[in-house]
Design an enzyme around this catalytic site. Structure first.
Site, PDB file in Angstrom:
ATOM      1  N   HIS A   1     -52.383  56.749  27.784  1.00 49.60           N
ATOM      2  CA  HIS A   1     -51.861  55.395  27.834  1.00 49.60           C
ATOM      3  C   HIS A   1     -52.756  54.480  28.660  1.00 49.60           C
ATOM      4  CE1 HIS A   1     -47.760  57.531  27.246  1.00 49.60           C
ATOM      5  NE2 HIS A   1     -48.364  57.332  26.092  1.00 49.60           N
TER       6      HIS A   1
ATOM      7  N   LYS B   1     -52.403  52.094  38.955  1.00 49.41           N
ATOM      8  CA  LYS B   1     -51.231  52.872  39.348  1.00 49.41           C
ATOM      9  C   LYS B   1     -51.602  54.001  40.287  1.00 49.41           C
ATOM     10  CE  LYS B   1     -51.263  54.611  34.675  1.00 49.41           C
ATOM     11  NZ  LYS B   1     -50.489  54.730  33.463  1.00 49.41           N
TER      12      LYS B   1
ATOM     13  N   TYR C   1     -44.682  57.149  39.604  1.00 46.92           N
ATOM     14  CA  TYR C   1     -45.716  56.144  39.374  1.00 46.92           C
ATOM     15  C   TYR C   1     -45.428  54.943  40.259  1.00 46.92           C
ATOM     16  CZ  TYR C   1     -45.754  58.510  34.782  1.00 46.92           C
ATOM     17  OH  TYR C   1     -45.765  59.422  33.768  1.00 46.92           O
TER      18      TYR C   1
ATOM     19  N   ASP D   1     -47.108  58.741  20.697  1.00 48.71           N
ATOM     20  CA  ASP D   1     -48.305  59.485  21.094  1.00 48.71           C
ATOM     21  C   ASP D   1     -48.846  60.318  19.937  1.00 48.71           C
ATOM     22  OD1 ASP D   1     -48.061  58.351  23.592  1.00 48.71           O
ATOM     23  OD2 ASP D   1     -47.360  60.178  24.577  1.00 48.71           O
TER      24      ASP D   1
END
Length: 182
Positions: free
Chosen positions: A63, A72, A132, A168
């Site tokens: 991603h 992140k 995250y 995905d």
């Protein structure tokens, strides 16, 4: 806690905590604003915290965010994961480099992933929880997904892939995903 630069991909850092253990278990600081700031990352620049839980063999990724991108800080808070970062910043000296890590609840090591890098992981345990800390609010219109099985990325997932999301599974190759839109 200490910050360790990852030379394979410019701007990626591992943040290694110092757990304090005894017969009860351990206590560990997982975020330290002074350590984060010492490597040029704005500790106040994070906008949201998120958590995913995955079963053993699940792959999430690869991603990436379009637009201004998304930085992140990723940590496996429980279980273990095989974590993957791909540098997709065209002006970066480490452009298209792939780096893998094993992150686990035992070590509580975090990896900082700068904007412009793709990210994914495979759960090595049942379950694994991944935390995250993201630098801006999520905008689904900017989501970019790259096939986790793209031969150009050549990611050797350590376990058989047991499940991925439909998104995905249908994701385009790296070359297709990064083509400019007309």
């Amino acid at each position: 806690m200490k910050a360790i630069p990852v030379p394979e991909i410019e701007g990626v850092y591992l943040f290694e905590p110092t757990p304090h253990g005894d017969e009860r278990g351990f206590f560990s600081r997982t975020f330290d604003r002074e350590v984060v700031a010492s490597v040029g990352i704005d500790p106040d620049g994070f906008a949201q915290d998120s958590l995913s839980r995955s079963r053993k063999g699940v792959v999430r990724g690869m991603h990436l965010r379009g637009g201004a991108g998304e930085a992140k800080l990723v940590r496996c808070s429980h279980g273990a994961i095989f974590d993957v970062v791909v540098d997709l910043r065209p002006d970066s000296p480490t452009f298209r480099k792939v780096k893998t890590f094993e992150l686990s609840g035992e070590t509580q090591v975090s990896v900082y992933i700068p904007a412009g890098c793709a990210h994914g992981f495979q759960s090595l345990t049942d379950p694994s929880d991944v935390s995250y800390r993201i630098d801006r609010a999520h905008d689904p219109s900017e989501d970019i997904t790259i096939s986790y099985k793209d031969p150009e990325l050549d990611i050797s997932w350590p376990l058989p892939v047991t499940m991925v999301s439909d998104r995905d599974e249908r994701a385009p190759s790296l070359g297709e995903a990064l083509k400019p839109t007309r």
